[in-house]
Design a protein around this motif. Structure first.
Motif, mmCIF file in Angstrom:
data_model
loop_
_atom_site.group_PDB
_atom_site.id
_atom_site.type_symbol
_atom_site.label_atom_id
_atom_site.label_comp_id
_atom_site.label_asym_id
_atom_site.label_seq_id
_atom_site.Cartn_x
_atom_site.Cartn_y
_atom_site.Cartn_z
ATOM 1 N N LEU A 135 0.861 -1.179 0.000
ATOM 2 C CA LEU A 135 0.000 0.000 0.000
ATOM 3 C C LEU A 135 0.896 1.227 0.000
ATOM 4 N N LEU A 136 0.917 1.938 -1.117
ATOM 5 C CA LEU A 136 1.832 3.061 -1.301
ATOM 6 C C LEU A 136 1.073 4.380 -1.292
ATOM 7 N N PRO A 137 1.660 5.420 -0.686
ATOM 8 C CA PRO A 137 1.006 6.738 -0.716
ATOM 9 C C PRO A 137 1.082 7.354 -2.107
ATOM 10 N N GLN A 138 0.015 8.021 -2.481
ATOM 11 C CA GLN A 138 -0.042 8.712 -3.767
ATOM 12 C C GLN A 138 0.145 10.198 -3.501
ATOM 13 N N ARG A 139 1.145 10.806 -4.106
ATOM 14 C CA ARG A 139 1.508 12.179 -3.793
ATOM 15 C C ARG A 139 1.681 13.000 -5.067
ATOM 16 N N LEU A 140 1.508 14.314 -4.895
ATOM 17 C CA LEU A 140 1.694 15.272 -5.985
ATOM 18 C C LEU A 140 2.710 16.308 -5.538
ATOM 19 N N SER A 141 3.801 16.419 -6.270
ATOM 20 C CA SER A 141 4.879 17.342 -5.902
ATOM 21 C C SER A 141 4.636 18.729 -6.499
ATOM 22 N N ALA A 142 5.098 19.738 -5.770
ATOM 23 C CA ALA A 142 4.961 21.121 -6.225
ATOM 24 C C ALA A 142 6.041 21.954 -5.547
ATOM 25 N N ASN A 143 6.270 23.131 -6.103
ATOM 26 C CA ASN A 143 7.225 24.087 -5.552
ATOM 27 C C ASN A 143 6.530 25.422 -5.322
ATOM 28 N N GLY A 144 7.120 26.229 -4.476
ATOM 29 C CA GLY A 144 6.534 27.539 -4.219
ATOM 30 C C GLY A 144 7.321 28.286 -3.159
ATOM 31 N N GLY B 299 -3.888 10.190 -0.768
ATOM 32 C CA GLY B 299 -4.394 8.863 -0.466
ATOM 33 C C GLY B 299 -3.362 7.784 -0.753
ATOM 34 N N LYS B 300 -3.812 6.515 -0.686
ATOM 35 C CA LYS B 300 -2.924 5.377 -0.887
ATOM 36 C C LYS B 300 -3.554 4.391 -1.866
ATOM 37 N N THR B 301 -2.697 3.742 -2.662
ATOM 38 C CA THR B 301 -3.135 2.724 -3.618
ATOM 39 C C THR B 301 -2.168 1.547 -3.561
ATOM 40 N N MET B 302 -2.637 0.364 -4.038
ATOM 41 C CA MET B 302 -1.809 -0.832 -4.062
ATOM 42 C C MET B 302 -0.873 -0.803 -5.276
ATOM 43 N N GLY B 303 0.311 -1.399 -5.103
ATOM 44 C CA GLY B 303 1.261 -1.478 -6.206
ATOM 45 C C GLY B 303 2.297 -2.554 -5.955
ATOM 46 N N LEU B 304 2.918 -3.054 -7.045
ATOM 47 C CA LEU B 304 3.989 -4.041 -6.948
ATOM 48 C C LEU B 304 5.268 -3.336 -6.525
ATOM 49 N N THR B 305 5.918 -3.835 -5.471
ATOM 50 C CA THR B 305 7.133 -3.191 -4.984
ATOM 51 C C THR B 305 8.251 -4.209 -4.860
ATOM 52 N N ALA B 306 9.468 -3.693 -4.982
ATOM 53 C CA ALA B 306 10.668 -4.501 -4.808
ATOM 54 C C ALA B 306 11.581 -3.788 -3.826
ATOM 55 N N ALA B 307 12.518 -4.532 -3.269
ATOM 56 C CA ALA B 307 13.514 -3.915 -2.396
ATOM 57 C C ALA B 307 14.338 -2.920 -3.197
ATOM 58 N N GLN B 308 14.664 -1.811 -2.579
ATOM 59 C CA GLN B 308 15.356 -0.739 -3.294
ATOM 60 C C GLN B 308 16.709 -1.193 -3.820
ATOM 61 N N GLN B 309 17.390 -2.128 -3.115
ATOM 62 C CA GLN B 309 18.697 -2.589 -3.574
ATOM 63 C C GLN B 309 18.612 -3.511 -4.783
ATOM 64 N N SER B 310 17.383 -3.962 -5.124
ATOM 65 C CA SER B 310 17.230 -4.807 -6.310
ATOM 66 C C SER B 310 17.250 -4.013 -7.600
ATOM 67 N N VAL B 311 16.975 -2.729 -7.532
ATOM 68 C CA VAL B 311 16.842 -1.900 -8.732
ATOM 69 C C VAL B 311 18.153 -1.154 -8.966
ATOM 70 N N LEU B 312 18.698 -1.327 -10.156
ATOM 71 C CA LEU B 312 19.952 -0.674 -10.541
ATOM 72 C C LEU B 312 19.669 0.355 -11.628
ATOM 73 N N VAL B 313 20.352 1.470 -11.573
ATOM 74 C CA VAL B 313 20.219 2.524 -12.587
ATOM 75 C C VAL B 313 21.495 2.542 -13.410
ATOM 76 N N ARG B 314 21.334 2.255 -14.700
ATOM 77 C CA ARG B 314 22.468 2.238 -15.617
ATOM 78 C C ARG B 314 22.084 2.958 -16.898
#
Length: 393
Positions: free
Chosen positions: A56-65, A298-313
Motif C-alpha cells: 500500500l503506497l502513498p499517492q503524492r503530488l509534488s509542487a514548488n513555491g 491517499g494510498k493505492t496498491m502497487g507491486l514493490t521490490a527492495a530498493q537494492q534490487s533496482v539498478l540505474v544504468r
C-alpha cells in the motif's frame, strides 16, 4: 631392393605415430567432457533473492513555491506633523494587540486640548445664559409685554448658543482623539516584519512606520499546473521541506479561483503551523523562503521490490532475475513511487517474480550465481508460541 623396404618401414612408423597421436587426442577430449559433466562451473557470486510484493503506497503530488505571510498589516501615523519621541519595537519583535509601538510629542496636542476645553466652557456659559433669556421670554409671551419678534430672537439665540456648545464639545473630542493618536498601538497580535520609524523624525499623516505579520502566521503558495489542480482539495495534508532542511506539516486552506494565463499555473494556499515561523527559533522558516512539498492524495496498491534490487544504468532502471540454470538475467523495468526501502515496479515484471537483492550491483547479464537467502524472521504466532524442544539427557 633394400631401398623400397626401407621406405615402407619409415611410412609404417609415421602412420603408427599419427594413429597414436589421434588416439591420445581422442581420449583426452573424452576425459575433458566427462570432467566437465561431473564438475560444474564455479559461480561468479553469492546472492540473495526476494519476490515482488503487493504494498500500500502513498499517492503524492509534488509542487514548488514560496513562503509568504498570511496577512501583512501596514501600521502608519494618523496624526500629521508630530515628532517621534520613542520607538519601542524593532523588526522580529512579537507584539500584542494594543501594545505601544511608538510615541509622538504631545505638548502641542495638549495645548490644543486645553484650548478646546476653554472654548467648550465658554460655549456652555453662553448656552446657559441664552436658555434663561429664552425661558423668561416664553413666560411673558401671554402677557403681551414682549412682541412676537423679540420672543423669536431670544429663542433663536438659545438654539444658536446650544449649537455652538455642541460644536465646541465636538472640537474637544477631536483634540482628545488626536492626543490618543500620539501613542501608536498594534492593531493585532503579530510579528514586526519591517520598520520605517526613525527617532526624532516629523512624520505626516498616513506615513508607513511599521509592517506586521498578523498572528505570526505564514503560508506556502504552491504553484500547480492547471491539469493537476482538480486533484487537490481543501483540507488536504501537505508535507513540506524548506530550503533550510526543516520538515513542515501543512494543510490546504484555499485554491486560487484563477490560473495565470502566461504560465498556466495556479496558486494553492497552504496554512503552516505557528511554531514553524517562530522568530526566536534558529531553525524556523522565514517569509520569502523557497520550499518544495508533496500533497498527500491517499494510498493505492502497487507491486514493490527492495530498493537494492533496482539498478540505474545509462539512465534506465534494471533488475536481475534467476533462470532455472542458475544464471542471472538482466531485465529493464519502469519504476514509480518510493516508500521507505521499497520502490514501485510499474512495467517489466509480472507479480510474484523473484529478484536478486544483495549483490545485484556486481552482476552482469548471464553470470552464474549461488543463492543464499537469510533465514526468515519468526512470525508473531511462532514468537508467541515457540515449539517446545526435548530436554537433552
Amino acid at each position: 631392393m633394400k631401398k623400397p623396404q626401407r621406405s615402407t618401414a619409415i611410412f609404417l612408423l609415421i602412420l603408427s605415430a599419427l594413429l597414436l597421436v589421434a588416439m591420445a587426442t581422442f581420449f583426452y577430449l573424452k576425459t575433458q567432457r566427462q570432467s566437465a559433466k561431473t564438475s560444474p562451473t564455479k559461480p561468479a557470486l553469492t546472492v540473495s533473492t526476494a519476490a515482488l510484493e503487493q504494498s500500500l503506497l502513498p499517492q503524492r503530488l509534488s509542487a514548488n513555491g514560496a513562503i509568504w505571510p498570511w496577512q501583512e498589516a501596514v501600521i502608519g501615523s494618523e496624526a500629521g506633523g508630530l515628532r517621534l519621541t520613542e520607538v519601542r519595537v524593532n523588526v522580529g519583535d512579537q507584539v500584542r494587540k494594543g501594545q505601544i509601538l511608538a510615541t509622538f510629542a504631545i505638548e502641542s496636542v495638549q495645548a490644543e486640548v486645553a484650548q478646546a476645553q476653554a472654548s467648550l466652557a465658554e460655549a456652555q456659559a453662553n448656552a446657559l445664559d441664552a436658555a434663561g433669556n429664552a425661558e423668561k421670554a416664553r413666560s411673558l409671551q401671554r402677557s403681551g409685554a414682549l412682541s412676537e419678534q423679540q420672543i423669536n430672537q431670544f429663542q433663536t439665540a438659545e438654539k444658536t448658543a446650544s449649537a455652538r456648545m455642541l460644536s465646541a464639545r465636538a472640537m474637544l473630542e477631536v483634540q482628545q482623539v488626536k492626543l490618543k493618536q500620539t501613542r501608536l498601538l498594534a492593531p493585532d497580535d503579530g510579528v514586526i516584519s519591517a520598520r520605517n520609524a526613525t527617532l526624532g523624525a516629523v512624520v505626516g499623516a498616513g506615513s508607513e512606520l511599521f509592517r506586521m505579520i498578523r498572528g505570526g502566521r505564514l503560508e506556502w503558495r504552491a504553484e500547480v499546473t492547471s491539469s493537476e489542480l482538480s486533484r487537490i482539495k481543501t483540507g488536504m495534508s501537505v508535507n513540506l521541506l524548506a530550503a533550510n532542511g526543516l520538515p513542515i506539516k501543512g494543510k490546504v486552506r484555499m485554491i486560487a479561483p484563477t490560473v495565470d494565463p502566461q504560465t498556466r499555473l495556479a496558486l494553492v494556499y497552504v496554512d503552516l503551523p505557528l511554531q514553524a515561523g517562530a522568530p526566536n527559533d534558529p531553525a524556523a522558516i522565514r517569509a520569502g523562503m523557497f520550499a518544495s512539498g508533496e500533497f498527500e492524495m491517499g494510498k493505492t496498491m502497487g507491486l514493490t521490490a527492495a530498493q537494492q534490487s533496482v539498478l540505474v544504468r545509462d539512465g534506465f532502471s534494471y533488475v536481475y532475475t534467476l533462470g532455472e540454470d542458475g544464471h542471472a538475467r538482466q531485465l529493464k523495468v519502469q519504476t514509480g513511487r518510493r516508500f521507505g526501502e521499497r520502490i514501485e515496479i510499474r512495467e517489466g515484471l509480472a507479480p510474484g517474480a523473484v529478484l536478486v537483492t544483495s549483490g545485484a550491483g556486481f552482476l552482469n547479464d548471464g553470470d552464474l550465481v549461488r543463492v543464499v537467502n537469510p533465514p526468515m524472521p519468526p512470525t508473531a504466532s511462532t514468537a508467541a508460541n515457540p515449539v517446545p524442544t526435548k530436554p537433552q539427557p
